[in-house]
Design an enzyme around this catalytic site. Structure first.
Site, short mmCIF file in Angstrom:
data_model
loop_
_atom_site.label_atom_id
_atom_site.label_comp_id
_atom_site.label_asym_id
_atom_site.label_seq_id
_atom_site.Cartn_x
_atom_site.Cartn_y
_atom_site.Cartn_z
N ASN A 135 41.28 41.40 23.89
CA ASN A 135 42.52 41.88 23.28
C ASN A 135 42.77 40.99 22.06
O ASN A 135 43.20 39.85 22.20
CB ASN A 135 43.67 41.76 24.30
CG ASN A 135 45.01 42.10 23.68
OD1 ASN A 135 45.08 42.63 22.56
ND2 ASN A 135 46.08 41.80 24.40
N GLY A 155 48.19 33.02 26.96
CA GLY A 155 48.27 32.19 25.76
C GLY A 155 48.76 30.77 26.02
O GLY A 155 49.08 30.04 25.10
N SER A 166 44.71 33.41 29.80
CA SER A 166 43.93 32.19 29.55
C SER A 166 42.54 32.21 30.18
O SER A 166 42.04 31.17 30.63
CB SER A 166 44.71 30.94 29.98
OG SER A 166 45.89 30.81 29.21
N HIS A 180 51.17 46.10 27.78
CA HIS A 180 50.97 44.64 27.71
C HIS A 180 52.33 43.96 27.76
O HIS A 180 53.32 44.48 27.24
CB HIS A 180 50.23 44.27 26.41
CG HIS A 180 49.79 42.85 26.39
ND1 HIS A 180 50.65 41.82 26.08
CD2 HIS A 180 48.61 42.27 26.69
CE1 HIS A 180 50.00 40.67 26.18
NE2 HIS A 180 48.76 40.92 26.56
N GLU A 205 48.12 40.54 34.54
CA GLU A 205 48.24 39.44 33.59
C GLU A 205 49.56 38.71 33.84
O GLU A 205 50.60 39.12 33.31
CB GLU A 205 48.23 39.96 32.16
CG GLU A 205 46.97 40.70 31.78
CD GLU A 205 46.78 40.69 30.26
OE1 GLU A 205 45.77 40.13 29.82
OE2 GLU A 205 47.64 41.22 29.54
N GLU A 242 53.58 41.64 26.16
CA GLU A 242 54.21 41.42 24.85
C GLU A 242 54.95 42.68 24.38
O GLU A 242 55.98 42.61 23.74
CB GLU A 242 53.15 40.97 23.82
CG GLU A 242 52.72 39.53 24.08
CD GLU A 242 51.28 39.22 23.71
OE1 GLU A 242 50.66 39.96 22.92
OE2 GLU A 242 50.76 38.20 24.23
P1 PGA Z 1 45.10 35.03 26.53
O1 PGA Z 1 45.74 36.51 26.42
O2 PGA Z 1 43.70 35.21 27.04
O3 PGA Z 1 45.15 34.48 25.14
O4 PGA Z 1 45.93 34.27 27.50
C1 PGA Z 1 45.46 37.49 27.37
C2 PGA Z 1 46.22 38.75 27.05
O5 PGA Z 1 47.38 38.65 26.61
O6 PGA Z 1 45.69 39.87 27.20
#
Ligand code: PGA
Length: 258
Positions: free
Chosen positions: A9, A180, A220, A102, A174, A104
């Site tokens: 992603n 992140g 992560s 997602h 997730e 976000e």
């Molecule tokens: P990350 O993001 O691997 O940077 O933690 C994963 C995601 O948001 O799909």
């Protein structure tokens, strides 16, 4: 046997030029270190920005193992929705997957269970595969409500689907606290939630169908922890953010399946 997937992603990173370059670097990395699984057993999916979809899909046209995903779509078919991108538009680029819900998008764009259900419906209607994201925030886990929340997210946006439709959905668990942050869920925590998700699906659709659903872990995932996470029995791969922007790390992650 359910399919394994290593998905990247890219989020709002890369330009047209640097995105094209990154696709090339990943392909070079895979040519140097080919996965031992066949495309029937394992797919690589690159979740690239909208502006890169068509170029990336063109580059990968004859590649049976590496597919392209959009990171979002709009919840209506077409019309007066200035600036939005429809599933039909995404399909016309050659992309085959759409990341939906997602955290976000849930957080910054207020995407509701109902809106996500519509996005899933449109994605399936046009023959693309939704990668449906779910996962709890830290306070929800600390309050002991993470199982209830994830169950509600799944039931609220997916449980109107019939068996055939649901069987085409990929789920990505997730935990928001792991995205992140560099803090990964432990393999045991990931396995526990993935087994719960599979049981939740089995409760509504039966065990045989639940056993065929690909459930990815995200948060992560990196070159160092992918192997242990992917070795859990209900973890069928990963949705990878930051580490998917570094070709070398992402190729290592792709080659972390047993
Ligand atoms: P990350 O993001 O691997 O940077 O933690 C994963 C995601 O948001 O799909």
């Amino acid at each position: 046997m359910r399919k394994k997937i290593a998905a990247g992603n890219w989020k709002m990173n890369t330009t047209f030029e640097t995105g094209k370059k990154l696709v090339g670097e990943i392909l070079d990395g895979l040519a140097a270190n080919p996965p031992k699984q066949s495309p029937n057993e394992m797919l690589v999916v690159l979740g690239v920005p909208f502006i890169t979809l068509k170029k990336a899909a063109n580059i990968l046209k004859n590649n049976p193992q590496v597919k392209i995903a959009a990171q979002n779509c709009y919840s209506e078919e077409k019309g007066a929705f200035t600036g939005e991108i429809s599933v039909e538009m995404i399909k016309s680029t050659g992309a085959e997957f759409v990341i939906i819900g997602h955290s976000e998008r849930r957080e910054y764009f207020n995407e509701s269970f109902e809106m996500l259900a519509k996005k899933v419906d449109l994605t399936l209607k046009h023959g693309l595969t939704p990668i449906f994201c779910c996962g709890e925030k830290l306070e929800t886990r600390e309050a002991g409500q993470h199982f209830d929340l994830v169950k509600n997210q799944i039931a609220g946006s997916l449980f109107h689907l019939n068996d055939d439709e649901l069987s085409k959905v990929v789920i990505a668990y997730e935990p928001v606290w792991a995205i992140g942050t560099g803090v990964t869920a432990s393999p045991a925590q990931a396995q526990e939630m993935h087994a719960f998700i599979r049981n939740t699906i089995a409760g509504k659709y039966g065990k045989a169908l639940a056993d065929e659903i690909t459930i990815l872990y995200g948060g992560s995932v990196g070159a160092k922890n992918a192997k242990e996470l992917f070795s859990q029995s209900d973890v069928d791969g990963g949705l990878v953010g930051g580490a998917s922007l570094k070709a070398e790390d992402f190729v290592t992650i792709i080659n972390s399946f047993n």
